[in-house]
Design a protein around this motif. Structure first.
Motif, PDB file in Angstrom:
ATOM      1  N   PRO A  49       0.764  -1.306  -0.032  1.00 37.51           N
ATOM      2  CA  PRO A  49      -0.005  -0.107   0.098  1.00 37.51           C
ATOM      3  C   PRO A  49       0.835   1.099  -0.086  1.00 37.51           C
ATOM      4  CG  PRO A  49      -0.170  -1.109   2.190  1.00 37.51           C
ATOM      5  CD  PRO A  49       0.681  -1.878   1.254  1.00 37.51           C
ATOM      6  N   GLU A  50       2.173   1.333   0.455  1.00 30.83           N
ATOM      7  CA  GLU A  50       2.960   2.366   0.386  1.00 30.83           C
ATOM      8  C   GLU A  50       3.527   2.594  -0.753  1.00 30.83           C
ATOM      9  OE1 GLU A  50       2.684   4.445   2.995  1.00 30.83           O
ATOM     10  OE2 GLU A  50       1.475   3.285   3.784  1.00 30.83           O
ATOM     11  N   GLY A  51       3.398   1.777  -1.768  1.00 28.32           N
ATOM     12  CA  GLY A  51       4.390   1.630  -3.160  1.00 28.32           C
ATOM     13  C   GLY A  51       3.294   1.942  -4.302  1.00 28.32           C
ATOM     14  N   HIS A  52       3.876   1.814  -5.571  1.00 29.71           N
ATOM     15  CA  HIS A  52       2.839   1.898  -6.512  1.00 29.71           C
ATOM     16  C   HIS A  52       3.557   1.307  -7.793  1.00 29.71           C
ATOM     17  CE1 HIS A  52      -0.781   3.939  -8.092  1.00 29.71           C
ATOM     18  NE2 HIS A  52      -0.150   4.055  -9.286  1.00 29.71           N
ATOM     19  N   VAL A  53       2.600   1.042  -8.652  1.00 30.91           N
ATOM     20  CA  VAL A  53       3.164   0.201  -9.792  1.00 30.91           C
ATOM     21  C   VAL A  53       2.558   0.783 -11.155  1.00 30.91           C
ATOM     22  CG1 VAL A  53       3.217  -1.951 -11.389  1.00 30.91           C
ATOM     23  CG2 VAL A  53       3.300  -2.096  -8.637  1.00 30.91           C
ATOM     24  N   PHE A  54       3.283   1.664 -11.875  1.00 30.97           N
ATOM     25  CA  PHE A  54       3.116   2.222 -13.213  1.00 30.97           C
ATOM     26  C   PHE A  54       2.925   1.355 -14.180  1.00 30.97           C
ATOM     27  CE2 PHE A  54       4.477   5.645 -10.329  1.00 30.97           C
ATOM     28  CZ  PHE A  54       3.279   6.421 -10.152  1.00 30.97           C
ATOM     29  N   LEU A  55       1.875   1.124 -14.847  1.00 26.57           N
ATOM     30  CA  LEU A  55       1.934   0.162 -16.079  1.00 26.57           C
ATOM     31  C   LEU A  55       1.888   1.094 -17.371  1.00 26.57           C
ATOM     32  CD1 LEU A  55      -0.718  -2.667 -15.247  1.00 26.57           C
ATOM     33  CD2 LEU A  55       1.814  -2.600 -14.697  1.00 26.57           C
ATOM     34  N   VAL A  56       2.934   1.082 -18.146  1.00 30.53           N
ATOM     35  CA  VAL A  56       3.041   1.871 -19.519  1.00 30.53           C
ATOM     36  C   VAL A  56       2.541   0.689 -20.636  1.00 30.53           C
ATOM     37  CG1 VAL A  56       4.474   2.554 -21.294  1.00 30.53           C
ATOM     38  CG2 VAL A  56       4.947   3.223 -18.737  1.00 30.53           C
ATOM     39  N   TRP A  57       1.461   1.106 -21.422  1.00 27.08           N
ATOM     40  CA  TRP A  57       0.971   0.679 -22.653  1.00 27.08           C
ATOM     41  C   TRP A  57       1.189   1.919 -23.555  1.00 27.08           C
ATOM     42  CZ3 TRP A  57      -0.113  -3.694 -24.109  1.00 27.08           C
ATOM     43  CH2 TRP A  57      -0.599  -4.955 -23.232  1.00 27.08           C
ATOM     44  N   PRO A  58       2.364   1.445 -24.548  1.00 28.21           N
ATOM     45  CA  PRO A  58       2.353   2.572 -25.781  1.00 28.21           C
ATOM     46  C   PRO A  58       1.304   2.400 -26.579  1.00 28.21           C
ATOM     47  CG  PRO A  58       4.394   1.096 -25.159  1.00 28.21           C
ATOM     48  CD  PRO A  58       3.181   0.595 -24.279  1.00 28.21           C
ATOM     49  N   ASP A  59       0.918   3.643 -27.083  1.00 28.41           N
ATOM     50  CA  ASP A  59      -0.375   3.577 -27.952  1.00 28.41           C
ATOM     51  C   ASP A  59      -0.103   2.547 -29.119  1.00 28.41           C
ATOM     52  OD1 ASP A  59      -1.246   5.607 -26.466  1.00 28.41           O
ATOM     53  OD2 ASP A  59      -0.413   7.047 -27.833  1.00 28.41           O
ATOM     54  N   ALA A 118      -0.450  -1.211 -27.716  1.00 27.16           N
ATOM     55  CA  ALA A 118      -2.092  -1.326 -27.275  1.00 27.16           C
ATOM     56  C   ALA A 118      -2.832  -1.751 -28.551  1.00 27.16           C
ATOM     57  CB  ALA A 118      -2.349  -0.293 -26.668  1.00 27.16           C
ATOM     58  N   LYS A 119      -2.594  -1.133 -29.595  1.00 28.21           N
ATOM     59  CA  LYS A 119      -3.545  -1.563 -30.865  1.00 28.21           C
ATOM     60  C   LYS A 119      -3.395  -2.938 -31.269  1.00 28.21           C
ATOM     61  CE  LYS A 119      -3.254   3.096 -32.657  1.00 28.21           C
ATOM     62  NZ  LYS A 119      -2.727   4.200 -33.881  1.00 28.21           N
ATOM     63  N   GLU A 120      -2.254  -3.554 -31.122  1.00 28.78           N
ATOM     64  CA  GLU A 120      -1.683  -4.872 -31.274  1.00 28.78           C
ATOM     65  C   GLU A 120      -2.179  -6.031 -30.382  1.00 28.78           C
ATOM     66  OE1 GLU A 120      -0.260  -5.512 -34.396  1.00 28.78           O
ATOM     67  OE2 GLU A 120      -0.581  -3.405 -34.856  1.00 28.78           O
ATOM     68  N   ASP A 121      -2.254  -5.555 -29.160  1.00 26.98           N
ATOM     69  CA  ASP A 121      -2.679  -6.410 -28.073  1.00 26.98           C
ATOM     70  C   ASP A 121      -3.849  -5.959 -27.170  1.00 26.98           C
ATOM     71  OD1 ASP A 121      -2.384  -8.514 -25.917  1.00 26.98           O
ATOM     72  OD2 ASP A 121      -0.739  -7.593 -25.140  1.00 26.98           O
ATOM     73  N   THR A 122      -5.018  -6.024 -27.551  1.00 26.99           N
ATOM     74  CA  THR A 122      -6.290  -5.804 -27.136  1.00 26.99           C
ATOM     75  C   THR A 122      -6.602  -6.553 -26.117  1.00 26.99           C
ATOM     76  OG1 THR A 122      -7.442  -6.965 -28.954  1.00 26.99           O
ATOM     77  CG2 THR A 122      -6.937  -4.618 -29.309  1.00 26.99           C
ATOM     78  N   GLU A 123      -6.193  -7.892 -26.028  1.00 26.42           N
ATOM     79  CA  GLU A 123      -6.373  -8.833 -25.122  1.00 26.42           C
ATOM     80  C   GLU A 123      -5.719  -8.257 -23.758  1.00 26.42           C
ATOM     81  OE1 GLU A 123      -6.299 -13.698 -24.275  1.00 26.42           O
ATOM     82  OE2 GLU A 123      -5.581 -12.722 -26.173  1.00 26.42           O
ATOM     83  N   GLY A 124      -4.316  -7.956 -24.092  1.00 29.06           N
ATOM     84  CA  GLY A 124      -3.884  -7.467 -22.910  1.00 29.06           C
ATOM     85  C   GLY A 124      -4.236  -6.215 -22.235  1.00 29.06           C
ATOM     86  N   VAL A 125      -4.488  -5.234 -23.014  1.00 34.69           N
ATOM     87  CA  VAL A 125      -5.112  -4.113 -22.582  1.00 34.69           C
ATOM     88  C   VAL A 125      -6.246  -4.332 -21.800  1.00 34.69           C
ATOM     89  CG1 VAL A 125      -6.342  -1.878 -23.297  1.00 34.69           C
ATOM     90  CG2 VAL A 125      -4.175  -2.594 -24.278  1.00 34.69           C
ATOM     91  N   GLY A 126      -7.208  -5.186 -22.341  1.00 32.35           N
ATOM     92  CA  GLY A 126      -8.417  -5.620 -21.661  1.00 32.35           C
ATOM     93  C   GLY A 126      -8.150  -6.186 -20.345  1.00 32.35           C
ATOM     94  N   ALA A 127      -7.122  -7.137 -20.151  1.00 30.56           N
ATOM     95  CA  ALA A 127      -6.859  -7.756 -18.859  1.00 30.56           C
ATOM     96  C   ALA A 127      -6.110  -6.870 -17.986  1.00 30.56           C
ATOM     97  CB  ALA A 127      -5.640  -8.831 -19.330  1.00 30.56           C
ATOM     98  N   THR A 128      -5.597  -5.626 -18.437  1.00 35.71           N
ATOM     99  CA  THR A 128      -5.083  -4.647 -17.448  1.00 35.71           C
ATOM    100  C   THR A 128      -6.209  -3.700 -16.677  1.00 35.71           C
ATOM    101  OG1 THR A 128      -2.825  -4.363 -18.784  1.00 35.71           O
ATOM    102  CG2 THR A 128      -3.752  -2.224 -17.478  1.00 35.71           C
TER     103      THR A 128
END
Length: 253
Positions: free
Chosen positions: A86-96, A99-109
């Motif tokens: 809870p004191e930390g944070h995870v930032f996830l980067v989806w390059p635009d 993201a167009k190529e991996d809609t399944e991964g984006v949906g899972a995120t």
């Protein structure tokens, strides 16, 4: 008898570092994160992907800020989230572009961040060539995606500029950890868009050129039976490719 005693003594010395590592607060945090009931669906892949070893090598700790590039379906994300707590944070980067190529991964995120269990995770959508973070982080991590950045579908990102952006995103002393599929020695970036592999030597050269100091490698995902001549999606090697893990450190001064 003397030989036996020396043998037992040697074994005790060899075991001591392992015990110390697993008994450390950081080691316990990783063990607890790996055993989190919320990631029960991931457990079948843990032995193959060596998640605990990867996390230990990445030196992730409670309270840290982590930037994960192209997280896929969140396999590593779930562990990072539990370790930093809870004191930390995870930032996830989806390059635009990706993201167009991996809609399944984006949906899972999207599903993951909607779950209150992962309230310390957020998503950054941005162009591949313009990596940025809302605050400095302790760790930048990418698994099997460094080789994608220079490819045409990503806009042929200049890796020299990209690595400098990673450098800028890190706190002094922060780490950049890269996991990727091994290409033939001397091949450079020849196979990034065809076999989805990259020569570890060129990665080391590129990242060090941005100001990083090489800080070690792990062989837990190496596979000597992989001849580096097949596409990583080939059914005969998929999930069992020879992979390198490199750790680079941003100097403190």
């Amino acid at each position: 008898m003397r030989t036996s005693a020396l043998f037992v003594f040697a074994l005790s010395l060899a075991a001591a570092p392992i015990f110390a590592q697993t008994a450390s607060p950081a080691g316990q945090s990783i063990a607890d994160a790996v055993n989190d009931p919320a990631r029960v669906a991931d457990k079948a892949d843990d032995a193959r992907r060596k998640v605990a070893d990867v996390m230990a090598f990445a030196e992730v700790k409670p309270g840290q800020k982590v930037l994960e590039l192209i997280p896929g379906k969140g396999y590593f994300t779930r562990v990072f989230s539990a370790v930093v707590g809870p004191e930390g944070h995870v930032f996830l980067v989806w390059p635009d572009e990706y993201a167009k190529e991996d809609t399944e991964g984006v949906g899972a995120t999207r599903t993951l961040i909607a779950d209150a269990h992962y309230k310390n995770v957020s998503v950054l959508n941005q162009p591949a060539a313009q990596l940025s973070v809302p605050e400095k982080v302790d760790l930048v991590f990418t698994a099997q995606n460094y080789h994608d950045y220079p490819d045409a579908f990503m806009g042929k990102v200049d890796l020299a500029a990209f690595n400098k952006q990673v450098f800028a995103a890190l706190k002094p002393g922060g780490l950049f950890v890269i996991v990727d599929h091994v290409a033939a020695a001397g091949s450079g970036m020849r196979d990034t868009d065809t076999l989805h592999r990259i020569d570890p030597a060129i990665v080391k050269k590129q990242v060090e050129a941005a100001g990083f100091v090489f800080d070690g490698e792990s062989n837990v995902l190496r596979n000597p039976d992989d001849k580096h001549d097949l596409k990583v999606f080939d059914k005969s090697i998929r999930g069992h490719t020879d992979q390198f893990i490199y750790r680079f450190r941003k100097p403190k001064a």
